[in-house]
Design an enzyme around this catalytic site. Structure first.
Site, PDB file in Angstrom:
ATOM      1  N   ASP A 194      44.805  39.531  46.124  1.00 19.83           N
ATOM      2  CA  ASP A 194      44.460  38.317  45.377  1.00 19.83           C
ATOM      3  C   ASP A 194      44.238  37.113  46.301  1.00 19.83           C
ATOM      4  O   ASP A 194      43.164  36.532  46.302  1.00 19.83           O
ATOM      5  CB  ASP A 194      45.543  38.002  44.324  1.00 19.83           C
ATOM      6  CG  ASP A 194      45.011  37.136  43.177  1.00 19.83           C
ATOM      7  OD1 ASP A 194      43.801  36.830  43.159  1.00 19.83           O
ATOM      8  OD2 ASP A 194      45.806  36.772  42.296  1.00 19.83           O
ATOM      9  N   HIS A 205      39.707  38.250  35.119  1.00 14.84           N
ATOM     10  CA  HIS A 205      41.070  37.753  35.126  1.00 14.84           C
ATOM     11  C   HIS A 205      41.478  37.710  33.660  1.00 14.84           C
ATOM     12  O   HIS A 205      40.835  37.015  32.872  1.00 14.84           O
ATOM     13  CB  HIS A 205      41.126  36.346  35.706  1.00 14.84           C
ATOM     14  CG  HIS A 205      40.999  36.296  37.196  1.00 14.84           C
ATOM     15  ND1 HIS A 205      39.846  36.648  37.858  1.00 14.84           N
ATOM     16  CD2 HIS A 205      41.897  35.935  38.143  1.00 14.84           C
ATOM     17  CE1 HIS A 205      40.043  36.512  39.154  1.00 14.84           C
ATOM     18  NE2 HIS A 205      41.279  36.086  39.360  1.00 14.84           N
ATOM     19  N   HIS A 229      41.058  43.319  44.383  1.00 17.13           N
ATOM     20  CA  HIS A 229      41.075  41.971  43.781  1.00 17.13           C
ATOM     21  C   HIS A 229      41.416  40.924  44.831  1.00 17.13           C
ATOM     22  O   HIS A 229      42.557  40.834  45.291  1.00 17.13           O
ATOM     23  CB  HIS A 229      42.096  41.905  42.642  1.00 17.13           C
ATOM     24  CG  HIS A 229      42.019  40.615  41.883  1.00 17.13           C
ATOM     25  ND1 HIS A 229      41.530  40.528  40.599  1.00 17.13           N
ATOM     26  CD2 HIS A 229      42.343  39.340  42.233  1.00 17.13           C
ATOM     27  CE1 HIS A 229      41.571  39.276  40.187  1.00 17.13           C
ATOM     28  NE2 HIS A 229      42.061  38.527  41.163  1.00 17.13           N
ATOM     29  N   HIS A 236      40.117  36.763  46.591  1.00 16.32           N
ATOM     30  CA  HIS A 236      39.322  35.517  46.496  1.00 16.32           C
ATOM     31  C   HIS A 236      38.972  35.077  47.919  1.00 16.32           C
ATOM     32  O   HIS A 236      39.693  34.281  48.527  1.00 16.32           O
ATOM     33  CB  HIS A 236      40.101  34.417  45.774  1.00 16.32           C
ATOM     34  CG  HIS A 236      40.361  34.743  44.340  1.00 16.32           C
ATOM     35  ND1 HIS A 236      39.578  34.289  43.309  1.00 16.32           N
ATOM     36  CD2 HIS A 236      41.300  35.533  43.774  1.00 16.32           C
ATOM     37  CE1 HIS A 236      40.026  34.761  42.158  1.00 16.32           C
ATOM     38  NE2 HIS A 236      41.073  35.521  42.413  1.00 16.32           N
ATOM     39  N   GLN A 262      35.705  30.255  37.273  1.00 16.03           N
ATOM     40  CA  GLN A 262      37.111  29.824  37.425  1.00 16.03           C
ATOM     41  C   GLN A 262      37.544  28.809  36.355  1.00 16.03           C
ATOM     42  O   GLN A 262      38.663  28.833  35.878  1.00 16.03           O
ATOM     43  CB  GLN A 262      37.291  29.224  38.824  1.00 16.03           C
ATOM     44  CG  GLN A 262      38.595  28.492  39.086  1.00 16.03           C
ATOM     45  CD  GLN A 262      39.750  29.396  39.448  1.00 16.03           C
ATOM     46  OE1 GLN A 262      39.781  29.986  40.530  1.00 16.03           O
ATOM     47  NE2 GLN A 262      40.703  29.541  38.543  1.00 16.03           N
ATOM     48  N   GLU A 287      46.492  36.288  32.478  1.00 12.59           N
ATOM     49  CA  GLU A 287      47.346  35.915  33.615  1.00 12.59           C
ATOM     50  C   GLU A 287      48.249  34.789  33.112  1.00 12.59           C
ATOM     51  O   GLU A 287      48.049  33.610  33.402  1.00 12.59           O
ATOM     52  CB  GLU A 287      46.510  35.456  34.814  1.00 12.59           C
ATOM     53  CG  GLU A 287      47.368  35.273  36.067  1.00 12.59           C
ATOM     54  CD  GLU A 287      46.559  34.844  37.292  1.00 12.59           C
ATOM     55  OE1 GLU A 287      45.338  34.668  37.174  1.00 12.59           O
ATOM     56  OE2 GLU A 287      47.181  34.675  38.356  1.00 12.59           O
TER      57      GLU A 287
HETATM   58 FE   FE2 Z   1      42.542  36.412  41.109  1.00 20.42          FE
END
Ligand code: FE2
Length: 428
Positions: free
Chosen positions: A313, A214, A57, A59, A152, A217
């Site tokens: 992440d 996701h 995971h 970005h 996102q 979270e």
């Molecule tokens: Fe993430």
């Protein structure tokens, strides 16, 4: 003749004095005390030879952008999303590619040879998608990059509207993105969150793609989207192909409800990715004291037979101001946050950044068995627990039999009268 012979290695499962033989990029033998002719022979001196680190995971589109266009002052998830929103219109493909390639260099040096990265698809230009597909192509000879189409801003909530966001997702998949993403807890209402899961899982089922969302979270114990994710997985027959990332609300959920939830997740064969460095940094921000830790229930998930990996992440981006691509740092934090201090627990934390993460990504040829790719890392440590304790130096990193990176042995010299002249930090 063999290409490479690594002798006297210790493997993560505890086997010691092992020789690993390599020919044509593959492991052809793993056995105790083999001696054979090879172009190169390496004595591991009892050090740990591990399969490569895997980050399930990440970005990569945001990595190494820390401070652009400004620093996240509060350090919260929401200010991070706002900073990223300010940066997006200023992004150029060249800068994005350059930062991503630099991060991949760091990853290789740290023995991290496979990364699943989410890529933001809430931009009509799909600039980050194009850039990361180019990066994927360029790094393919030395690093496995897997892309997740990540809305996102919320596939239903985002400013472009649901139709355009779904269209962006489909375009991204058509361009070569591998996995369908989502962010149900960020949609406007709980019902919209559930609807987004249904839509996105149906899209994945139609196109034969895996899913990685996701999910939850949040510190809200009533954020229960993972239940819907497990339900849709089971309904659509996507067993074993769906991942719930973060799942931090599980930390705050009622225990009775979790006792119902875990079997549903196991039934759907969900994979879970916790992100310890980020979860401990971003969660509990609305608490005074006591402050919740906010990482999902890792030992309980593992005990329920669910595959759990740890992800990095973020590295140097709007959400996290530190990091260097070191998955042992991730495992170290995960071990502490989850209090996985038993021998078994510490070894499970090592698995979470190696074999478990490889299962999330469905990597082929991964492992230290005969027939696997000759991809591995020689660590300056004698076992997985010592590797985590020391965030051990990566002495050598190979992929498919080819040496990719080396770091000289780290030794601290000591100038203290009457004491040894060097310190190795090993337990006497
Ligand atoms: Fe993430």
């Amino acid at each position: 003749m063999l290409d490479l012979l690594i002798q006297n290695a210790t493997l993560p499962d505890g086997r010691a004095g092992v020789t690993v033989a390599v020919r044509d990029g593959k492991i052809v033998e793993v056995t105790a005390g083999l001696d054979a002719l090879a172009h190169e022979v390496i004595d591991a001196h009892g050090r740990l030879l591990s399969p490569p680190f895997v980050d399930a995971h990440f970005h990569l589109d945001a990595a190494l952008s820390y401070g652009l266009p400004r620093v996240n002052q509060s350090g919260t998830l929401l200010e991070g999303i706002a900073v990223w929103g300010e940066l997006k219109p200023l992004l150029t493909q060249e800068a994005l590619i350059e930062r991503a390639l630099t991060y991949c260099d760091w990853a290789v040096a740290k023995g991290l040879l496979a990364i699943r990265t989410h890529v933001d698809v809430c931009d009509e230009r799909l600039l980050a998608v194009e850039a990361l597909l180019e990066v994927k192509r360029r790094v393919a000879p030395y690093l496995d990059l897997q892309l997740v189409a990540f809305p996102q801003d919320g596939v239903l909530r985002g400013p472009l509207g649901p139709d355009q966001h779904m269209d962006n997702l489909k375009r991204a998949l058509a361009m070569g993105v591998d996995v369908v993403g989502g962010i149900p807890h960020f949609e406007r209402t709980y019902e919209e969150g559930s609807r987004s899961i249904k839509l996105l899982c149906e899209l994945a089922a139609e196109q034969g793609k895996p899913v990685d969302m996701h999910c939850d979270e949040s510190d809200d114990p009533l954020s229960r989207h993972v239940e819907t994710l497990a339900y849709e997985t089971q309904r659509l027959g996507l067993h074993g192909r769906v991942t719930g990332s973060h799942l931090t609300s599980m930390h705050s959920m009622d225990n009775y409800y979790v006792s119902k939830l875990l079997p549903l997740m196991a039934e759907a064969q969900l994979h879970v990715v916790a992100n310890p460095l980020i979860n401990i940094t971003l969660q509990g921000r609305h608490d005074t004291y006591p402050k919740r830790r906010g990482m999902t229930r890792v030992p309980e998930l593992l005990a329920a037979g669910i595959n759990v990996a740890f992800g990095h992440d973020c590295v140097l981006d709007p959400w996290y101001s530190l990091g260097s691509g070191d998955m042992l740092e991730v495992a170290h934090m995960g071990l502490h946050v989850a209090q996985m201090t038993s021998q078994q627990g510490m070894r499970q934390c090592f698995d979470a950044v190696t074999t478990n993460a490889a299962k999330v990504m469905h990597l082929q040829g991964y492992g230290l068995e005969v027939g696997c790719d000759a991809s591995f890392v020689l660590l300056q440590a004698r076992d997985p627990i010592e590797a985590i304790r020391l965030r051990a130096n990566r002495l050598k990193v190979w992929r498919k039999g080819k040496l990719l990176a080396e770091t000289a042995e780290v030794v601290a010299k000591l100038h203290v009268a009457g004491r040894p002249n060097a310190v190795g930090f090993l337990q006497p």
